[in-house]
Motif scaffolding. Structure first.
Motif, PDB file in Angstrom:
ATOM      1  N   VAL A 246      30.208  33.503  38.266  1.00 37.80           N
ATOM      2  CA  VAL A 246      29.890  34.063  39.589  1.00 37.80           C
ATOM      3  C   VAL A 246      31.012  33.740  40.578  1.00 37.80           C
ATOM      4  CG1 VAL A 246      28.304  33.907  41.544  1.00 37.80           C
ATOM      5  CG2 VAL A 246      27.398  33.987  39.222  1.00 37.80           C
ATOM      6  N   ALA A 247      31.517  32.513  40.525  1.00 42.40           N
ATOM      7  CA  ALA A 247      32.591  32.109  41.448  1.00 42.40           C
ATOM      8  C   ALA A 247      33.840  32.970  41.250  1.00 42.40           C
ATOM      9  CB  ALA A 247      32.929  30.632  41.236  1.00 42.40           C
ATOM     10  N   GLN A 248      34.141  33.290  39.968  1.00 37.08           N
ATOM     11  CA  GLN A 248      35.314  34.137  39.695  1.00 37.08           C
ATOM     12  C   GLN A 248      35.115  35.540  40.271  1.00 37.08           C
ATOM     13  OE1 GLN A 248      35.568  33.964  35.440  1.00 37.08           O
ATOM     14  NE2 GLN A 248      36.429  31.888  35.416  1.00 37.08           N
ATOM     15  N   LEU A 249      33.915  36.093  40.092  1.00 39.25           N
ATOM     16  CA  LEU A 249      33.640  37.436  40.609  1.00 39.25           C
ATOM     17  C   LEU A 249      33.714  37.458  42.136  1.00 39.25           C
ATOM     18  CD1 LEU A 249      30.677  38.629  38.343  1.00 39.25           C
ATOM     19  CD2 LEU A 249      33.104  39.158  38.111  1.00 39.25           C
ATOM     20  N   ARG A 250      33.170  36.415  42.764  1.00 36.33           N
ATOM     21  CA  ARG A 250      33.213  36.348  44.237  1.00 36.33           C
ATOM     22  C   ARG A 250      34.661  36.292  44.735  1.00 36.33           C
ATOM     23  NH1 ARG A 250      28.231  32.919  44.678  1.00 36.33           N
ATOM     24  NH2 ARG A 250      26.641  34.428  45.253  1.00 36.33           N
ATOM     25  N   ALA A 251      35.461  35.467  44.064  1.00 31.78           N
ATOM     26  CA  ALA A 251      36.867  35.322  44.458  1.00 31.78           C
ATOM     27  C   ALA A 251      37.606  36.655  44.313  1.00 31.78           C
ATOM     28  CB  ALA A 251      37.536  34.241  43.602  1.00 31.78           C
ATOM     29  N   PHE A 252      37.369  37.325  43.179  1.00 31.86           N
ATOM     30  CA  PHE A 252      38.049  38.600  42.916  1.00 31.86           C
ATOM     31  C   PHE A 252      37.638  39.648  43.952  1.00 31.86           C
ATOM     32  CE2 PHE A 252      37.889  42.716  40.458  1.00 31.86           C
ATOM     33  CZ  PHE A 252      39.234  43.009  40.627  1.00 31.86           C
ATOM     34  N   LEU A 253      36.339  39.733  44.261  1.00 37.78           N
ATOM     35  CA  LEU A 253      35.879  40.727  45.238  1.00 37.78           C
ATOM     36  C   LEU A 253      36.450  40.457  46.629  1.00 37.78           C
ATOM     37  CD1 LEU A 253      32.138  41.519  44.423  1.00 37.78           C
ATOM     38  CD2 LEU A 253      34.127  43.000  44.205  1.00 37.78           C
ATOM     39  N   ALA A 254      36.619  39.189  46.963  1.00 38.76           N
ATOM     40  CA  ALA A 254      37.222  38.856  48.263  1.00 38.76           C
ATOM     41  C   ALA A 254      38.660  39.368  48.325  1.00 38.76           C
ATOM     42  CB  ALA A 254      37.187  37.352  48.490  1.00 38.76           C
ATOM     43  N   VAL A 255      39.396  39.246  47.202  1.00 38.67           N
ATOM     44  CA  VAL A 255      40.779  39.751  47.145  1.00 38.67           C
ATOM     45  C   VAL A 255      40.780  41.274  47.249  1.00 38.67           C
ATOM     46  CG1 VAL A 255      42.838  39.958  45.696  1.00 38.67           C
ATOM     47  CG2 VAL A 255      41.650  37.763  45.863  1.00 38.67           C
TER      48      VAL A 255
ATOM     49  N   HIS B 278      40.074  42.136  50.976  1.00 42.84           N
ATOM     50  CA  HIS B 278      41.074  41.770  51.995  1.00 42.84           C
ATOM     51  C   HIS B 278      42.511  42.115  51.595  1.00 42.84           C
ATOM     52  CE1 HIS B 278      38.269  39.596  54.617  1.00 42.84           C
ATOM     53  NE2 HIS B 278      37.650  39.266  53.496  1.00 42.84           N
ATOM     54  N   LEU B 279      42.748  42.324  50.290  1.00 45.64           N
ATOM     55  CA  LEU B 279      44.105  42.602  49.778  1.00 45.64           C
ATOM     56  C   LEU B 279      45.119  41.573  50.281  1.00 45.64           C
ATOM     57  CD1 LEU B 279      44.171  46.507  50.006  1.00 45.64           C
ATOM     58  CD2 LEU B 279      43.804  45.093  47.975  1.00 45.64           C
ATOM     59  N   HIS B 280      44.659  40.338  50.371  1.00 44.29           N
ATOM     60  CA  HIS B 280      45.493  39.257  50.899  1.00 44.29           C
ATOM     61  C   HIS B 280      44.841  37.953  50.464  1.00 44.29           C
ATOM     62  CE1 HIS B 280      47.547  36.685  53.778  1.00 44.29           C
ATOM     63  NE2 HIS B 280      48.325  37.705  54.112  1.00 44.29           N
ATOM     64  N   PHE B 281      45.587  37.113  49.738  1.00 45.29           N
ATOM     65  CA  PHE B 281      44.971  35.920  49.157  1.00 45.29           C
ATOM     66  C   PHE B 281      44.531  34.909  50.219  1.00 45.29           C
ATOM     67  CE2 PHE B 281      46.330  37.636  45.221  1.00 45.29           C
ATOM     68  CZ  PHE B 281      45.605  37.000  44.235  1.00 45.29           C
ATOM     69  N   ARG B 282      45.339  34.725  51.246  1.00 43.10           N
ATOM     70  CA  ARG B 282      44.970  33.735  52.257  1.00 43.10           C
ATOM     71  C   ARG B 282      43.715  34.178  53.021  1.00 43.10           C
ATOM     72  NH1 ARG B 282      49.408  33.565  55.307  1.00 43.10           N
ATOM     73  NH2 ARG B 282      48.529  34.804  56.994  1.00 43.10           N
ATOM     74  N   ASP B 283      43.693  35.476  53.412  1.00 47.70           N
ATOM     75  CA  ASP B 283      42.529  35.995  54.136  1.00 47.70           C
ATOM     76  C   ASP B 283      41.279  35.968  53.269  1.00 47.70           C
ATOM     77  OD1 ASP B 283      44.268  36.438  56.183  1.00 47.70           O
ATOM     78  OD2 ASP B 283      44.303  38.623  55.998  1.00 47.70           O
ATOM     79  N   ALA B 284      41.458  36.300  51.984  1.00 49.84           N
ATOM     80  CA  ALA B 284      40.312  36.298  51.063  1.00 49.84           C
ATOM     81  C   ALA B 284      39.758  34.884  50.907  1.00 49.84           C
ATOM     82  CB  ALA B 284      40.730  36.857  49.708  1.00 49.84           C
ATOM     83  N   ALA B 285      40.644  33.910  50.791  1.00 48.57           N
ATOM     84  CA  ALA B 285      40.207  32.509  50.640  1.00 48.57           C
ATOM     85  C   ALA B 285      39.434  32.064  51.877  1.00 48.57           C
ATOM     86  CB  ALA B 285      41.415  31.608  50.407  1.00 48.57           C
ATOM     87  N   ALA B 286      39.952  32.433  53.054  1.00 51.10           N
ATOM     88  CA  ALA B 286      39.271  32.047  54.305  1.00 51.10           C
ATOM     89  C   ALA B 286      37.889  32.700  54.386  1.00 51.10           C
ATOM     90  CB  ALA B 286      40.120  32.466  55.502  1.00 51.10           C
TER      91      ALA B 286
END
Length: 320
Positions: A17-26, A29-37
């Protein structure tokens, strides 16, 4: 990309689930820093989760260039599955929570910017008085972002202009209709009138919000209806407060929803309200939820409570 971490037969492993959430955030946002935030994690942790997802599936989902992030065609298809999976998981936990105790736990409410400042005081007072065990989280975003959040399970309930529209299926619950009011400088020839026809817009320089606001689209539709040009020149505002300041400064006129008038006109004495003759142009405001949401009955009861408290505003309450 190497697949040596896949299972012995080369079949993809189940993503977490954590991997899917991380991927969807990317993807969003199409930006790793923004997605992480956005999901409250560190950039290295997010990158690691996306890389782990790619390894477990044995496929490249994201192209990382120095300039930008590109989602591969397969990545886009995986994102659709990921959204459905997370929504189903979210609904599972919601159903259990709703069955245990209604109006408890977290509720993520998305609100459009042209509603939030004017309705939230009433909504928050209702939640505080009637639903003290509800843990309300408010997210002010434009319509497209709200609908994305609803589909992804990031948001539970939206407060916005109806129909919610877009390609996202929603269950719309109407709350009220409100008129648009024309706002002008006090010395304007129309200032203070209460019976102007819509076609006065033909001769006016109507200032608009910037792209992405549904109120901008509604104002443009109204102007097109009477054959007027709107938003002439390059003046664009990010919010209604700025639009009102521009009008007060003599740069043109604008359309405000009736619920915004008292708040925005109260900021300056350089404004006058002009009311349209019936039937006045306007908009419908309501709630939108996911079809089949486990908390549907709860959302309907919440809508009933909202109608009761919103009746004090300059609106016409609409039943379900």
């Amino acid at each position: 990309m190497s697949t040596h971490h896949s299972t012995p037969h080369g079949r993809p492993k189940q993503p977490s689930v954590a991997q899917l959430r991380a991927f969807l955030a990317v993807v969003e946002h199409l930006h790793f820093r923004d997605a992480a935030a956005a999901i409250g994690t560190s950039q290295p942790a997010l990158s690691g989760a996306v890389a782990a997802l790619e390894e477990s599936l044995g496929a490249q989902l994201v192209e990382r260039t120095t300039r930008k992030v590109i989602i591969t065609p397969l990545g886009k298809r995986v994102a659709e599955h990921a959204r459905r999976a997370l929504t189903a998981l979210h609904d599972l936990t919601q159903e259990v929570e709703a069955a245990r105790r209604p109006f408890t736990g977290p509720l993520h409410l998305g609100v459009i910017p042209t509603v939030a400042p004017y309705l939230l005081p009433t909504v928050l007072r209702l939640v505080r008085d009637r639903y003290p065990d509800l843990e309300l989280h408010v997210h002010e975003e434009r319509t497209a972002s709200l609908l994305d959040g609803l589909v992804a399970g990031r948001l539970d309930l939206l407060l916005l202009a109806l129909p919610a529209g877009g390609s996202v299926p929603t269950r719309d619950i109407p709350l009220f209709d409100e008129d648009f009011v024309l706002v002008t400088p006090p010395e304007h020839e129309l200032a203070g009138r209460t019976d102007v026809p819509r076609d006065v817009l033909l001769d006016l320089d109507v200032l608009l919000l910037e792209e992405g606001h549904c109120l901008r689209d509604q104002a443009l539709d109204l102007c097109r209806e009477v054959g007027a040009e709107a938003g002439g020149g390059s003046t664009r505002a990010a919010g209604l407060s700025t639009l009102v300041q521009l009008v007060a400064g003599g740069l043109g006129v604008t359309l405000l929803p009736a619920t915004a008038l008292a708040v925005e006109a109260g900021r300056t004495d350089r404004l006058a309200a002009v009311h349209f003759a019936d039937p006045a142009p306007g908009r419908r405001i309501g709630l939108a939820t996911r079809p089949g949401s486990a908390r549907a009955a709860e959302h309907d009861r919440f809508a009933d409570s909202l109608r009761a408290v919103l009746a004090e505003l300059p609106v016409r309450i609409v039943g379900p």
